[in-house]
Design an enzyme around this catalytic site. Structure first.
Site, PDB file in Angstrom:
ATOM      1  N   GLY A 105      56.078  97.881 -14.800  1.00 55.92           N
ATOM      2  CA  GLY A 105      56.756  98.108 -16.067  1.00 55.92           C
ATOM      3  C   GLY A 105      56.127  97.296 -17.184  1.00 55.92           C
ATOM      4  O   GLY A 105      55.465  96.283 -16.946  1.00 55.92           O
ATOM      5  N   GLY A 145      58.648  93.068 -21.017  1.00 61.34           N
ATOM      6  CA  GLY A 145      60.039  93.125 -21.427  1.00 61.34           C
ATOM      7  C   GLY A 145      60.888  94.131 -20.673  1.00 61.34           C
ATOM      8  O   GLY A 145      62.073  94.295 -20.987  1.00 61.34           O
ATOM      9  N   GLY A 162      61.894  94.014 -17.565  1.00 61.74           N
ATOM     10  CA  GLY A 162      62.803  93.407 -16.592  1.00 61.74           C
ATOM     11  C   GLY A 162      62.231  93.276 -15.200  1.00 61.74           C
ATOM     12  O   GLY A 162      62.974  93.073 -14.232  1.00 61.74           O
ATOM     13  N   LYS A 163      60.907  93.342 -15.076  1.00 61.91           N
ATOM     14  CA  LYS A 163      60.258  93.281 -13.763  1.00 61.91           C
ATOM     15  C   LYS A 163      60.600  92.007 -12.996  1.00 61.91           C
ATOM     16  O   LYS A 163      60.950  92.056 -11.819  1.00 61.91           O
ATOM     17  CB  LYS A 163      58.727  93.354 -13.906  1.00 61.91           C
ATOM     18  CG  LYS A 163      58.176  94.619 -14.455  1.00 61.91           C
ATOM     19  CD  LYS A 163      56.664  94.573 -14.517  1.00 61.91           C
ATOM     20  CE  LYS A 163      56.122  93.345 -15.214  1.00 61.91           C
ATOM     21  NZ  LYS A 163      56.598  93.187 -16.604  1.00 61.91           N
ATOM     22  N   TYR A 181      47.199  86.001 -27.189  1.00 61.97           N
ATOM     23  CA  TYR A 181      48.092  86.610 -28.170  1.00 61.97           C
ATOM     24  C   TYR A 181      47.762  86.188 -29.601  1.00 61.97           C
ATOM     25  O   TYR A 181      48.124  86.866 -30.555  1.00 61.97           O
ATOM     26  CB  TYR A 181      49.551  86.291 -27.841  1.00 61.97           C
ATOM     27  CG  TYR A 181      50.075  87.137 -26.696  1.00 61.97           C
ATOM     28  CD1 TYR A 181      49.998  88.519 -26.738  1.00 61.97           C
ATOM     29  CD2 TYR A 181      50.637  86.553 -25.562  1.00 61.97           C
ATOM     30  CE1 TYR A 181      50.463  89.309 -25.698  1.00 61.97           C
ATOM     31  CE2 TYR A 181      51.101  87.326 -24.517  1.00 61.97           C
ATOM     32  CZ  TYR A 181      51.016  88.709 -24.596  1.00 61.97           C
ATOM     33  OH  TYR A 181      51.474  89.484 -23.563  1.00 61.97           O
ATOM     34  N   ASP A 211      55.913  91.227  -8.376  1.00 64.49           N
ATOM     35  CA  ASP A 211      56.087  91.428  -9.819  1.00 64.49           C
ATOM     36  C   ASP A 211      54.732  91.772 -10.434  1.00 64.49           C
ATOM     37  O   ASP A 211      53.917  90.885 -10.686  1.00 64.49           O
ATOM     38  CB  ASP A 211      56.665  90.128 -10.409  1.00 64.49           C
ATOM     39  CG  ASP A 211      56.779  90.149 -11.921  1.00 64.49           C
ATOM     40  OD1 ASP A 211      56.533  91.198 -12.526  1.00 64.49           O
ATOM     41  OD2 ASP A 211      57.121  89.098 -12.487  1.00 64.49           O
ATOM     42  N   ARG A 212      54.500  93.074 -10.650  1.00 61.27           N
ATOM     43  CA  ARG A 212      53.267  93.670 -11.179  1.00 61.27           C
ATOM     44  C   ARG A 212      52.130  93.633 -10.151  1.00 61.27           C
ATOM     45  O   ARG A 212      51.885  92.619  -9.516  1.00 61.27           O
ATOM     46  CB  ARG A 212      52.834  93.030 -12.493  1.00 61.27           C
ATOM     47  CG  ARG A 212      51.640  93.756 -13.121  1.00 61.27           C
ATOM     48  CD  ARG A 212      51.376  93.316 -14.542  1.00 61.27           C
ATOM     49  NE  ARG A 212      52.347  93.911 -15.452  1.00 61.27           N
ATOM     50  CZ  ARG A 212      52.806  93.319 -16.554  1.00 61.27           C
ATOM     51  NH1 ARG A 212      52.403  92.120 -16.865  1.00 61.27           N
ATOM     52  NH2 ARG A 212      53.669  93.948 -17.332  1.00 61.27           N
ATOM     53  N   GLU A 231      54.983  85.714 -27.291  1.00 64.65           N
ATOM     54  CA  GLU A 231      55.186  87.160 -27.252  1.00 64.65           C
ATOM     55  C   GLU A 231      55.667  87.731 -28.586  1.00 64.65           C
ATOM     56  O   GLU A 231      55.640  88.956 -28.780  1.00 64.65           O
ATOM     57  CB  GLU A 231      56.209  87.531 -26.169  1.00 64.65           C
ATOM     58  CG  GLU A 231      55.704  87.337 -24.751  1.00 64.65           C
ATOM     59  CD  GLU A 231      56.730  87.739 -23.706  1.00 64.65           C
ATOM     60  OE1 GLU A 231      56.323  87.929 -22.547  1.00 64.65           O
ATOM     61  OE2 GLU A 231      57.925  87.855 -24.037  1.00 64.65           O
TER      62      GLU A 231
END
Length: 207
Positions: free
Chosen positions: A7, A10, A12-13, A43, A78-79, A145
């Site tokens: 996802g 942001g 929610g992963k 960033y 997570d990812r 972010e």
């Protein structure tokens, strides 16, 4: 068994990874974000730091895949390494943040790694709209972010749709997450676990 959570930023992963690991007793594997040495610089100046950041992520995710392959536990991640390539690197390349030379070097390295990598047994994709992602990013308040542009987020969303629809080689469970608050509403979390049970164990108990 290997379960991946996919996802956009942001979506929610990490929260869902934590909650599912606790619910099922699975072993969580989290993405290296808080201690990534390139993230804040990235960033601030995405074109300058894209190649450094993406190679670092690729190294970390490859290590994770090798550890997962050796484990006898059920791992929830997570990812995955696939998102890093087909979503984030592809988006940076498309937006001109990676040169052709850097992109080809990265892809050559990834393709070499692929001989030792297989897809997770199930990939759970948290599909979110841009307004929902922006709301969640603002809510969690990470300073680095807050400068993410809408164009960048939209590019990632477009790449996720292409990735899920065309590039990903494994089994996918898509969850439309805009109207869900699985962290605070037990019925929303139960909706997700019912869907997972159906995919993994053949239980047809979702509404």
């Amino acid at each position: 068994m290997h379960i991946g959570i996919a996802g956009n930023i942001g979506s929610g992963k990490t929260t869902l990874t934590r909650m599912l690991s606790q619910y099922y007793g699975w072993t969580p594997k989290y993405e290296a974000v808080s201690y990534n040495p390139y993230l804040e610089d990235y960033y601030k100046d995405i074109p300058r730091w894209s190649f450094n950041l993406e190679v670092y992520f690729l190294e970390q995710r490859f290590k994770d895949v090798l550890e997962i392959a050796k484990s006898s536990d059920v791992i929830i991640q997570d990812r995955t390494i696939f998102e890093g390539v087909y979503v984030f690197v592809a988006n940076n390349y498309a937006q001109g943040n990676l040169t052709e030379r850097d992109f080809r070097t990265y892809m050559d390295l990834f393709e070499l790694m692929m001989s030792l990598v297989k897809a997770p047994d199930l990939l759970i994709y948290l599909k979110c709209s841009i307004p929902h992602l922006v709301s969640q990013i603002q809510k969690r308040g990470r300073d680095y972010e807050q400068s993410i542009s809408l164009e960048y987020l939209q590019g990632l969303n477009d790449r996720y749709e292409s990735f899920i629809g065309k590039d990903y080689p494994g089994k996918v469970l898509t969850i439309d997450a805009d109207e869900l608050d699985f962290e605070n509403r037990p019925e929303d979390f139960a909706f997700i676990t019912d869907r997972i049970d159906s995919e993994l164990f053949g239980l047809f108990n979702q509404q």
